[in-house]
Structures are given as structure tokens and as C-alpha cells.
Scaffold this motif. Structure first.
Motif, PDB file in Angstrom:
ATOM      1  N   UNK A 189       0.647  -1.084  -0.038  1.00 44.08           N
ATOM      2  CA  UNK A 189       0.500   0.145   0.215  1.00 44.08           C
ATOM      3  C   UNK A 189       1.049   1.732   0.322  1.00 44.08           C
ATOM      4  N   UNK A 190       0.411   2.602  -0.898  1.00 43.91           N
ATOM      5  CA  UNK A 190       1.242   3.689  -0.674  1.00 43.91           C
ATOM      6  C   UNK A 190      -0.089   4.745  -0.357  1.00 43.91           C
TER       7      UNK A 190
ATOM      8  N   UNK B 235     -11.489  11.353   7.035  1.00 47.46           N
ATOM      9  CA  UNK B 235     -11.505   9.941   7.526  1.00 47.46           C
ATOM     10  C   UNK B 235      -9.792   9.444   6.823  1.00 47.46           C
ATOM     11  N   UNK B 236      -9.527   8.615   7.329  1.00 45.79           N
ATOM     12  CA  UNK B 236      -7.899   7.542   6.100  1.00 45.79           C
ATOM     13  C   UNK B 236      -8.506   6.367   6.143  1.00 45.79           C
ATOM     14  N   UNK B 237      -8.739   5.904   5.300  1.00 49.02           N
ATOM     15  CA  UNK B 237      -8.981   4.140   4.948  1.00 49.02           C
ATOM     16  C   UNK B 237      -8.226   3.855   4.124  1.00 49.02           C
ATOM     17  N   UNK B 238      -7.500   3.305   4.355  1.00 49.45           N
ATOM     18  CA  UNK B 238      -6.330   2.820   3.354  1.00 49.45           C
ATOM     19  C   UNK B 238      -6.147   0.786   3.511  1.00 49.45           C
ATOM     20  N   UNK B 239      -6.625   0.793   2.159  1.00 50.37           N
ATOM     21  CA  UNK B 239      -6.046  -0.910   2.176  1.00 50.37           C
ATOM     22  C   UNK B 239      -5.036  -1.522   2.833  1.00 50.37           C
ATOM     23  N   UNK B 240      -4.795  -2.217   3.406  1.00 48.86           N
ATOM     24  CA  UNK B 240      -4.175  -2.683   4.638  1.00 48.86           C
ATOM     25  C   UNK B 240      -3.893  -3.695   5.388  1.00 48.86           C
ATOM     26  N   UNK B 241      -3.310  -4.577   5.430  1.00 46.88           N
ATOM     27  CA  UNK B 241      -3.554  -5.693   6.220  1.00 46.88           C
ATOM     28  C   UNK B 241      -3.823  -5.031   7.820  1.00 46.88           C
ATOM     29  N   UNK B 242      -3.646  -3.820   8.007  1.00 48.49           N
ATOM     30  CA  UNK B 242      -3.524  -3.580   9.183  1.00 48.49           C
ATOM     31  C   UNK B 242      -3.748  -2.643   9.700  1.00 48.49           C
ATOM     32  N   UNK B 243      -3.939  -1.479  10.767  1.00 45.35           N
ATOM     33  CA  UNK B 243      -4.344   0.157  11.488  1.00 45.35           C
ATOM     34  C   UNK B 243      -2.748   0.071  11.580  1.00 45.35           C
ATOM     35  N   UNK B 244      -2.412  -0.746  12.109  1.00 44.94           N
ATOM     36  CA  UNK B 244      -0.369  -1.011  12.282  1.00 44.94           C
ATOM     37  C   UNK B 244       0.313  -0.640  11.272  1.00 44.94           C
ATOM     38  N   UNK B 245       0.153  -1.038   9.833  1.00 48.47           N
ATOM     39  CA  UNK B 245       0.779  -1.187   8.578  1.00 48.47           C
ATOM     40  C   UNK B 245       0.487   0.757   8.365  1.00 48.47           C
ATOM     41  N   UNK B 246      -0.503   0.923   8.234  1.00 52.65           N
ATOM     42  CA  UNK B 246      -1.252   2.151   7.972  1.00 52.65           C
ATOM     43  C   UNK B 246      -0.225   2.495   8.802  1.00 52.65           C
ATOM     44  N   UNK B 247      -0.373   3.030  10.045  1.00 51.57           N
ATOM     45  CA  UNK B 247       0.574   4.392  11.123  1.00 51.57           C
ATOM     46  C   UNK B 247       2.339   3.767  10.911  1.00 51.57           C
ATOM     47  N   UNK B 248       3.080   2.736  10.036  1.00 49.92           N
ATOM     48  CA  UNK B 248       3.892   2.578   9.794  1.00 49.92           C
ATOM     49  C   UNK B 248       4.036   4.087   9.016  1.00 49.92           C
ATOM     50  N   UNK B 249       3.191   3.720   7.808  1.00 50.74           N
ATOM     51  CA  UNK B 249       3.131   4.751   7.081  1.00 50.74           C
ATOM     52  C   UNK B 249       3.338   6.086   6.971  1.00 50.74           C
TER      53      UNK B 249
END
Ligand SMILES: [Mn+2]
Length: 325
Positions: free
Chosen positions: A1-2, A129-143
Motif C-alpha cells: 500500500x501507499x 477519514x483515512x481508510x486504506x487497504x492494508x493488513x492492519x491499522x498498524x501497517x497504515x501507522x507505519x507509513x
């Protein structure tokens, strides 16, 4: 994801006028809810925001191993929170406000809200709203950390690993990709070797006695439909939520599992599928719920328990008939 640059800029702008924030997540928090709420706390702190986390119906016994984290401000009792004390409410890992349980009204009366989530059916209920296709919210926060150029300390890497490990089912689910391993490899460099061992030991190698007994109850009440669908209904008040359905899904030859739990005056329905082509989100939608293709859930208010249970069983059996036989 990006994550798009505009999204990060937008987030930065909202936060720049925020002094205090309340972090919320769904009740009975799982590894991702917990990990991402804690990581969000550190993210806000790094951006100069004083945050508090409110957990509801958390199973403290199972999640006590993350206690080593310092400087956290966590509340467990909703009644102690006055939402007007906060400039912002930040919600993680919740596809809709109902998932917040009793804290739903805190969100409703918040001045401003942010919703960070990875459920594709997210109802985009917040101001931002920050809704992204990712494994987890953890992954989104990593970015978020990376794009905001905030160094990820050991504590945060630990939390993000908890998020990613649990929401990929220990890298077993179909959302496990090369990209997620690259993120995990990066996080690995930020924790101590024993941290990774500790996370896995606590989440997967040990089950509390109470939870073991509950799993026994789930298996005792097992019904199998079409030789391939595991179903169970339990009526036990307990904070243990996470992983119970795995006891059903892991039975050999099962392609999907359904667990129904009576919880006060509601029925909580959980659905899991072992196969990419077996869509349980569609089944959850029949009960007003949602989620992912292989993991979904719904809540039903109890009116006439016996009739409703019979109806659920019938819908489950009918729905899966197209996949079985
Ligand atoms: Mn999640």
C-alpha cells in the motif's frame, strides 16, 4: 500500500491545530486495535499532542505483556471521560461507530474526529477519514511515521508488530505479502530479538486457563454443516473474544466457521473463511454486519432468542450450500 502525500499533509494540518486528543478503538480490542491505539498515542505525542487512550472491555489478562511501555495515559472507564476536554477524537480499527460500544456517544459529541482504518466497508463516519487497504491499522501507522519522518522507537515498533502479526494471523492470511515482510523486517531492526519472541509467546504459545475452558465450551457445542462448515453457539459472559473462532476454523476439512455468542441482550456473530473464494462478508451482511472476505462479524439485538438462533442456523446452512457438496 501507499499513502498519498496529500493525505499526510492533510493529517499534519489537522494535528497542527490540535493540543489534546482522545484515542478510541472497538470494544474487546484485539491485537491491531491495541497495537494501533498505542502507536497512535506515540505518533500524536511526537507531534506535540497530549493524548489519552480509552479501552473498553479489554481483556487485561491476555494483553498484560505490553505493559512495559512507558508514559502511556490509558483509561478503561468511559464514565471518567469528558469528551469536551479534547480537541480531537481519533478512532482506530473500527469500521463503524457502533463498534465503539458505549463510547459511541463520545464520538458523536466530539468537536473533531479522525478515523484511521483498514476495513474496506468502513462507513467513513469521522470528520476526517483515512481508510486504506492494508493488513492492519498498524501497517497504515507505519507509513504515517515514515512519511512524517518520525523515528520509530522500540516501543512503537513493538506495537506495530503486534498489530501486523495478529491481523495477518501470524502471516497465514491471504493479506500476507512481500511488502508486509519488508515492513516487518524494518521493524525487526528496531526491537530486541526477545521482543518478537515475547509477542509470539504471549499471543500464540500461551492461552489463559479461563480462555482454554471457553474454547472447550466452543468445541463442545460444535455443529457441522455440509461436512465443511463449523458452527457453535455459546452463552458465556466473558472478555475473551479474540481467537475463539480459530478453535472452529482449525478443524480439518472446515472451509469456514461461524461463532455466535450471547452477550447481554445482543448476539455477536463472527465469521471466518479458510479460502479466498469463500466470502463471509456477504454472509455477515445478511445480518447487518460487515468486514473482510475471510473475516467478518455482525451484531443482532435479541428479541426472541430461540427463533433467532434457528434463523441464523438456517441462513448459515443455506448460504454455504453453494460452496459445499
Ligand atoms: Mn485491524
Amino acid at each position: 500500500m501507499e499513502i498519498k502525500k496529500e493525505e499526510i499533509t492533510k493529517f499534519k494540518n489537522i494535528i497542527s491545530s490540535t493540543k489534546s486528543a482522545l484515542i478510541l478503538t472497538h470494544e474487546y480490542p484485539d491485537g491491531d486495535a491495541l497495537g494501533s491505539a498505542l502507536a497512535a498515542f506515540y505518533l500524536l505525542k511526537a507531534l506535540g499532542v497530549k493524548a489519552k487512550i480509552l479501552f473498553q472491555k479489554i481483556n487485561k489478562e491476555d494483553w498484560a505483556f505490553i505493559d512495559f511501555l512507558a508514559d502511556l495515559d490509558i483509561e478503561y472507564d468511559k464514565d471518567l471521560i469528558n469528551v469536551t476536554d479534547y480537541d480531537l477524537v481519533l478512532v482506530v480499527d473500527s469500521s463503524n461507530p457502533q463498534r465503539l460500544g458505549l463510547a459511541e456517544d463520545l464520538l458523536a459529541t466530539a468537536k473533531l474526529s479522525i478515523n484511521i482504518d483498514h476495513h474496506v466497508d468502513n462507513s467513513r463516519f469521522a470528520t476526517w477519514n483515512f481508510v486504506e487497504e492494508a493488513t492492519s491499522v498498524g501497517e497504515i501507522l507505519y507509513f504515517f511515521f515514515n512519511k512524517l519522518k518520525i523515528v520509530i522507537p522500540r516501543e512503537v515498533a513493538y506495537c506495530l508488530l503486534v498489530s501486523i502479526i495478529t491481523d495477518t494471523g501470524r502471516f497465514r492470511f491471504s493479506n500476507t505479502t512481500r511488502e508486509i515482510f519488508l515492513i516487518v523486517a524494518d521493524l525487526f531492526g528496531k526491537v530486541k530479538t526477545e521482543d518478537y519472541f515475547n509477542i509470539n509467546k504471549n499471543i500464540y504459545s500461551e492461552v489463559s486457563l479461563n480462555k482454554s475452558k471457553l474454547m472447550g465450551e466452543v468445541i463442545n457445542k460444535l455443529i457441522i454443516y455440509h461436512d465443511n462448515i463449523a458452527f457453535s453457539y455459546i452463552d458465556v459472559e466473558s472478555a475473551f473474544e479474540d481467537g475463539l473462532i480459530d478453535a472452529l476454523l482449525s478443524i480439518k476439512n472446515m472451509i469456514a466457521a461461524v461463532l455466535v455468542r450471547k452477550n447481554g441482550d445482543i448476539l455477536k456473530l463472527s465469521f471466518r473463511s479458510k479460502r479466498l473464494d469463500v466470502n463471509v462478508r456477504e454472509l455477515a451482511a445478511l445480518f447487518g454486519g460487515g468486514g473482510h472476505i475471510q473475516a467478518a462479524g455482525a451484531k443482532v439485538a435479541i428479541e426472541d432468542l430461540d427463533t433467532q438462533l434457528a434463523d441464523i442456523k438456517e441462513k448459515v446452512a443455506t448460504y454455504f450450500s453453494k460452496y459445499c457438496g
